[in-house]
Design a protein around this motif. Structure first.
Motif, PDB file in Angstrom:
ATOM      1  N   UNK A  32       0.830  -1.214   0.000  1.00 18.92           N
ATOM      2  CA  UNK A  32       0.000   0.000   0.000  1.00 18.92           C
ATOM      3  C   UNK A  32       0.862   1.261   0.000  1.00 18.92           C
ATOM      4  N   UNK A  33       2.007   1.217  -0.636  1.00 20.70           N
ATOM      5  CA  UNK A  33       2.936   2.357  -0.665  1.00 20.70           C
ATOM      6  C   UNK A  33       2.254   3.648  -1.095  1.00 20.70           C
ATOM      7  N   UNK A  34       1.425   3.581  -2.120  1.00 22.31           N
ATOM      8  CA  UNK A  34       0.747   4.771  -2.642  1.00 22.31           C
ATOM      9  C   UNK A  34      -0.106   5.444  -1.570  1.00 22.31           C
ATOM     10  N   UNK A  35      -0.741   4.648  -0.738  1.00 24.59           N
ATOM     11  CA  UNK A  35      -1.597   5.206   0.310  1.00 24.59           C
ATOM     12  C   UNK A  35      -0.772   5.786   1.446  1.00 24.59           C
ATOM     13  N   UNK A  36       0.374   5.181   1.741  1.00 22.35           N
ATOM     14  CA  UNK A  36       1.247   5.716   2.796  1.00 22.35           C
ATOM     15  C   UNK A  36       1.835   7.070   2.403  1.00 22.35           C
ATOM     16  N   UNK A  37       2.293   7.213   1.155  1.00 20.63           N
ATOM     17  CA  UNK A  37       2.905   8.490   0.757  1.00 20.63           C
ATOM     18  C   UNK A  37       1.880   9.618   0.716  1.00 20.63           C
ATOM     19  N   UNK A  38       0.623   9.294   0.512  1.00 21.99           N
ATOM     20  CA  UNK A  38      -0.429  10.306   0.463  1.00 21.99           C
ATOM     21  C   UNK A  38      -1.079  10.556   1.822  1.00 21.99           C
ATOM     22  N   UNK A  39      -0.655   9.814   2.842  1.00 23.38           N
ATOM     23  CA  UNK A  39      -1.235   9.974   4.173  1.00 23.38           C
ATOM     24  C   UNK A  39      -2.616   9.370   4.312  1.00 23.38           C
ATOM     25  N   UNK A  40      -3.023   8.509   3.358  1.00 28.45           N
ATOM     26  CA  UNK A  40      -4.342   7.878   3.396  1.00 28.45           C
ATOM     27  C   UNK A  40      -4.349   6.647   4.303  1.00 28.45           C
ATOM     28  N   UNK A  41      -3.161   6.175   4.639  1.00 26.57           N
ATOM     29  CA  UNK A  41      -3.020   5.008   5.500  1.00 26.57           C
ATOM     30  C   UNK A  41      -1.851   5.268   6.444  1.00 26.57           C
ATOM     31  N   UNK A  42      -1.996   4.856   7.688  1.00 30.65           N
ATOM     32  CA  UNK A  42      -0.951   5.044   8.690  1.00 30.65           C
ATOM     33  C   UNK A  42      -0.340   3.698   9.059  1.00 30.65           C
ATOM     34  N   UNK A  43       0.931   3.723   9.423  1.00 30.51           N
ATOM     35  CA  UNK A  43       1.591   2.511   9.894  1.00 30.51           C
ATOM     36  C   UNK A  43       1.329   2.370  11.391  1.00 30.51           C
ATOM     37  N   UNK A  44       1.777   1.265  11.929  1.00 31.65           N
ATOM     38  CA  UNK A  44       1.658   1.039  13.365  1.00 31.65           C
ATOM     39  C   UNK A  44       2.521   2.024  14.162  1.00 31.65           C
ATOM     40  N   UNK A  45       3.478   2.669  13.496  1.00 30.24           N
ATOM     41  CA  UNK A  45       4.333   3.674  14.125  1.00 30.24           C
ATOM     42  C   UNK A  45       3.647   5.043  14.174  1.00 30.24           C
ATOM     43  N   UNK A  46       2.531   5.188  13.489  1.00 29.04           N
ATOM     44  CA  UNK A  46       1.814   6.459  13.493  1.00 29.04           C
ATOM     45  C   UNK A  46       2.184   7.325  12.307  1.00 29.04           C
ATOM     46  N   UNK A  47       1.888   8.605  12.426  1.00 34.56           N
ATOM     47  CA  UNK A  47       2.123   9.542  11.335  1.00 34.56           C
ATOM     48  C   UNK A  47       3.613   9.744  11.101  1.00 34.56           C
ATOM     49  N   UNK A  48       3.991   9.886   9.856  1.00 35.16           N
ATOM     50  CA  UNK A  48       5.384  10.123   9.505  1.00 35.16           C
ATOM     51  C   UNK A  48       5.636  11.611   9.346  1.00 35.16           C
ATOM     52  N   UNK A  49       6.820  12.008   9.705  1.00 37.88           N
ATOM     53  CA  UNK A  49       7.186  13.410   9.612  1.00 37.88           C
ATOM     54  C   UNK A  49       8.313  13.535   8.612  1.00 37.88           C
ATOM     55  N   UNK A  50       8.013  14.239   7.540  1.00 40.93           N
ATOM     56  CA  UNK A  50       8.972  14.391   6.460  1.00 40.93           C
ATOM     57  C   UNK A  50       8.788  15.782   5.862  1.00 40.93           C
ATOM     58  N   UNK A  51       9.890  16.388   5.451  1.00 45.36           N
ATOM     59  CA  UNK A  51       9.805  17.752   4.921  1.00 45.36           C
ATOM     60  C   UNK A  51       9.355  17.794   3.458  1.00 45.36           C
ATOM     61  N   UNK A  52       9.318  16.662   2.775  1.00 50.75           N
ATOM     62  CA  UNK A  52       8.872  16.643   1.382  1.00 50.75           C
ATOM     63  C   UNK A  52       7.362  16.803   1.298  1.00 50.75           C
ATOM     64  N   UNK A  53       6.922  17.422   0.224  1.00 59.70           N
ATOM     65  CA  UNK A  53       5.480  17.532  -0.020  1.00 59.70           C
ATOM     66  C   UNK A  53       4.954  16.178  -0.488  1.00 59.70           C
ATOM     67  N   UNK A  54       3.650  16.046  -0.507  1.00 56.26           N
ATOM     68  CA  UNK A  54       3.035  14.802  -0.994  1.00 56.26           C
ATOM     69  C   UNK A  54       3.464  14.542  -2.432  1.00 56.26           C
ATOM     70  N   UNK A  55       3.465  15.568  -3.268  1.00 56.76           N
ATOM     71  CA  UNK A  55       3.851  15.400  -4.672  1.00 56.76           C
ATOM     72  C   UNK A  55       5.297  14.921  -4.791  1.00 56.76           C
ATOM     73  N   UNK A  56       6.176  15.448  -3.953  1.00 63.53           N
ATOM     74  CA  UNK A  56       7.579  15.016  -3.980  1.00 63.53           C
ATOM     75  C   UNK A  56       7.732  13.580  -3.489  1.00 63.53           C
ATOM     76  N   UNK A  57       6.953  13.192  -2.483  1.00 64.98           N
ATOM     77  CA  UNK A  57       6.999  11.802  -1.997  1.00 64.98           C
ATOM     78  C   UNK A  57       6.468  10.845  -3.062  1.00 64.98           C
ATOM     79  N   UNK A  58       5.405  11.260  -3.761  1.00 63.41           N
ATOM     80  CA  UNK A  58       4.856  10.438  -4.844  1.00 63.41           C
ATOM     81  C   UNK A  58       5.898  10.279  -5.946  1.00 63.41           C
TER      82      UNK A  58
END
Length: 172
Positions: free
Chosen positions: A122-148
């Protein structure tokens, strides 16, 4: 990603026979797939947990890859592992080693390419913030478009290695 029909999915596979592609199990909820949130369609075979499949839009059409899940990898639930595609941290078994036979003669000789990916694909959903891991929300300085874009680039590299029918190119 644009919606893909069952026929297009089955004819897109580049590293398995037409018979294998015809017999593979498609996702049960294909009609409810959130296509606009996907960079690739990935699923595990419910009847054979060691098998997985990935279909991405590349070169103007779908490209499918049959994958095998490595069962011998042991991980501590206290440590995090990063997915090589979406760079999402997961605890324990949230990341798995998937291997794909190469195309052509190299694949027929048993040569494979491996990649550590989100075990649920489900990589696509994780990079868009549509799905969370068991570790919770990820903090990254890249925008969603850059992560995609990063995830697409990482997946393209893997697909390129699968398509490579030159065994000598794989050795350093």
């Amino acid at each position: 990603m644009n919606p893909i029909s069952e026929h297009d999915i089955r004819t897109s596979f580049i590293n398995c026979s037409k018979g294998e592609a015809r017999r593979l199990s498609l996702p049960r909820d294909l009609a409810a797939t959130p296509w606009s949130d996907l960079d690739f369609l990935g699923w595990r075979d419910p009847g054979a947990p060691e098998r997985a499949y990935l279909v991405a839009e590349r070169d103007g059409g779908p490209v499918g890859v049959a994958l095998r899940l490595s069962q011998d990898v042991r991980r501590s639930s206290a440590k995090s592992t990063l997915c090589s595609v979406c760079v999402t941290p997961h605890a324990g078994t949230g990341v798995a080693l998937f291997t794909a036979p190469r195309v052509g003669a190299a694949g027929r000789q048993g040569n494979t390419v491996g990649l550590y990916m989100c075990a649920d694909l489900a990589c696509s959903l994780y990079v868009r913030g549509k799905k969370q891991t068991e570790r919770g929300e990820r903090f990254e300085s890249l925008t969603v478009e850059e992560r995609v874009a990063r995830a697409v680039t990482n997946l393209d590299g893997f697909l390129g290695r699968v398509r490579e029918d030159n065994v000598a190119a794989a050795t350093p």
